[in-house]
Design a protein around this motif. Structure first.
Motif, PDB file in Angstrom:
ATOM      1  N   ALA A  73      51.577  47.432  37.305  1.00 47.57           N
ATOM      2  CA  ALA A  73      52.514  47.337  38.424  1.00 47.57           C
ATOM      3  C   ALA A  73      51.777  47.125  39.739  1.00 47.57           C
ATOM      4  CB  ALA A  73      53.380  48.589  38.498  1.00 47.57           C
ATOM      5  N   ALA A  74      50.684  47.857  39.955  1.00 47.53           N
ATOM      6  CA  ALA A  74      49.912  47.712  41.190  1.00 47.53           C
ATOM      7  C   ALA A  74      49.296  46.315  41.286  1.00 47.53           C
ATOM      8  CB  ALA A  74      48.838  48.781  41.253  1.00 47.53           C
ATOM      9  N   THR A  75      48.793  45.808  40.156  1.00 50.66           N
ATOM     10  CA  THR A  75      48.195  44.478  40.157  1.00 50.66           C
ATOM     11  C   THR A  75      49.215  43.401  40.475  1.00 50.66           C
ATOM     12  OG1 THR A  75      46.523  45.164  38.542  1.00 50.66           O
ATOM     13  CG2 THR A  75      46.930  42.801  38.771  1.00 50.66           C
ATOM     14  N   MET A  76      50.385  43.472  39.833  1.00 49.71           N
ATOM     15  CA  MET A  76      51.422  42.469  40.059  1.00 49.71           C
ATOM     16  C   MET A  76      51.987  42.575  41.476  1.00 49.71           C
ATOM     17  SD  MET A  76      51.422  40.598  37.477  1.00 49.71           S
ATOM     18  CE  MET A  76      52.813  39.606  38.051  1.00 49.71           C
ATOM     19  N   ALA A  77      52.103  43.790  42.001  1.00 53.86           N
ATOM     20  CA  ALA A  77      52.594  43.943  43.378  1.00 53.86           C
ATOM     21  C   ALA A  77      51.646  43.271  44.364  1.00 53.86           C
ATOM     22  CB  ALA A  77      52.752  45.421  43.716  1.00 53.86           C
ATOM     23  N   ALA A  78      50.345  43.429  44.134  1.00 50.09           N
ATOM     24  CA  ALA A  78      49.362  42.773  45.004  1.00 50.09           C
ATOM     25  C   ALA A  78      49.439  41.262  44.861  1.00 50.09           C
ATOM     26  CB  ALA A  78      47.962  43.279  44.681  1.00 50.09           C
TER      27      ALA A  78
END
Length: 246
Positions: A73-78
């Motif tokens: 989730a953090a990777t895709m949000a970035a």
């Protein structure tokens, strides 16, 4: 003076002055306003019931603790340009992921989310994060409020259906752009399997599942084909789109 010249078309009988005055004194405006208020009341009741069903589904959610999910989730949000990753939760009663919240955005995942491979999981999260970046949950509820308040305007229902279709396709394209078209297509097919009817007594129902990624199973083929042929998404001209909508 013209009252005496009025005759009934059926029996060629003169219309009495009392009948004409009764028709003239009928509060048509009040009747129309009352009928509109009654229709709006039924529309608001429908909206309240939908909100209650959604609240029941989300009442069992718990904060996500799986490091793999949180990292994805953090990777895709970035990748999608969000300043921070939204809150991630999981609910046993859901069959599809749901993005909601405007001030405090959140993505609630179904219990089966952990069964997805890394590529499909990133595709799912990318789709839901695209909804949040576009503020789709807020626009969805605004459209629902308008349809509830003005249920006699049939164009609102048709516009909401078409808007939902276009939004899902655009979010699929966003997810495909940041993962791969194959990952999105495979994720759509896997999530569609979760939409099969649940055992008797289950909290999940088919209409509520339509709020999630798989939207309508009948549109699965269109979405898979669109995802496989997805090009880079074209930025929305929000000023032009807002003017047309207004």
């Amino acid at each position: 003076p013209m009252v005496g010249l009025l005759v009934a078309q059926a029996g060629e009988q003169p219309i009495s002055l009392a009948a004409v005055e009764a028709v003239a004194e009928t509060p048509w405006a009040s009747i129309v306003v009352g009928a509109a208020a009654l229709c709006s009341s039924f529309g608001l009741l429908w909206l309240w019931r939908m909100w209650r069903r959604l609240s029941r589904l989300l009442a069992t959610r718990r904060p996500e603790t799986d490091p793999r999910l949180l990292s994805a989730a953090a990777t895709m949000a970035a990748n999608l340009g969000l300043r921070q990753s939204p809150h991630i939760s999981r609910a046993q009663g859901l069959s599809t992921p749901i993005a909601f919240g405007f001030i405090r955005p959140e993505i609630c995942l179904p219990a089966r989310a952990s069964a997805l491979d890394d590529a499909s999981l990133r595709a799912m999260l990318g789709h839901e994060l695209a909804h949040l970046r576009r503020a789709d949950p807020a626009w969805m509820w605004l459209g629902a409020w308008l349809q509830a308040l003005f249920p006699w305007q049939l164009l609102l229902a048709a516009s909401r259906r078409e808007w939902s279709r276009v939004v899902e396709l655009r979010c699929d394209a966003e997810a495909a752009h940041h993962t791969s078209p194959t990952a999105v297509a495979r994720c759509l097919i896997e999530v569609a399997e979760w939409l099969r009817p649940q055992p008797t007594g289950s909290l999940v129902t088919q209409p509520m599942a339509a709020l999630g990624m798989a939207a309508r199973p009948s549109a699965l083929r269109e979405r898979v084909e669109a995802a496989l042929g997805a090009a880079a998404p074209v930025p929305t001209r929000r000023f032009v789109a807002g003017g047309v909508a207004a």
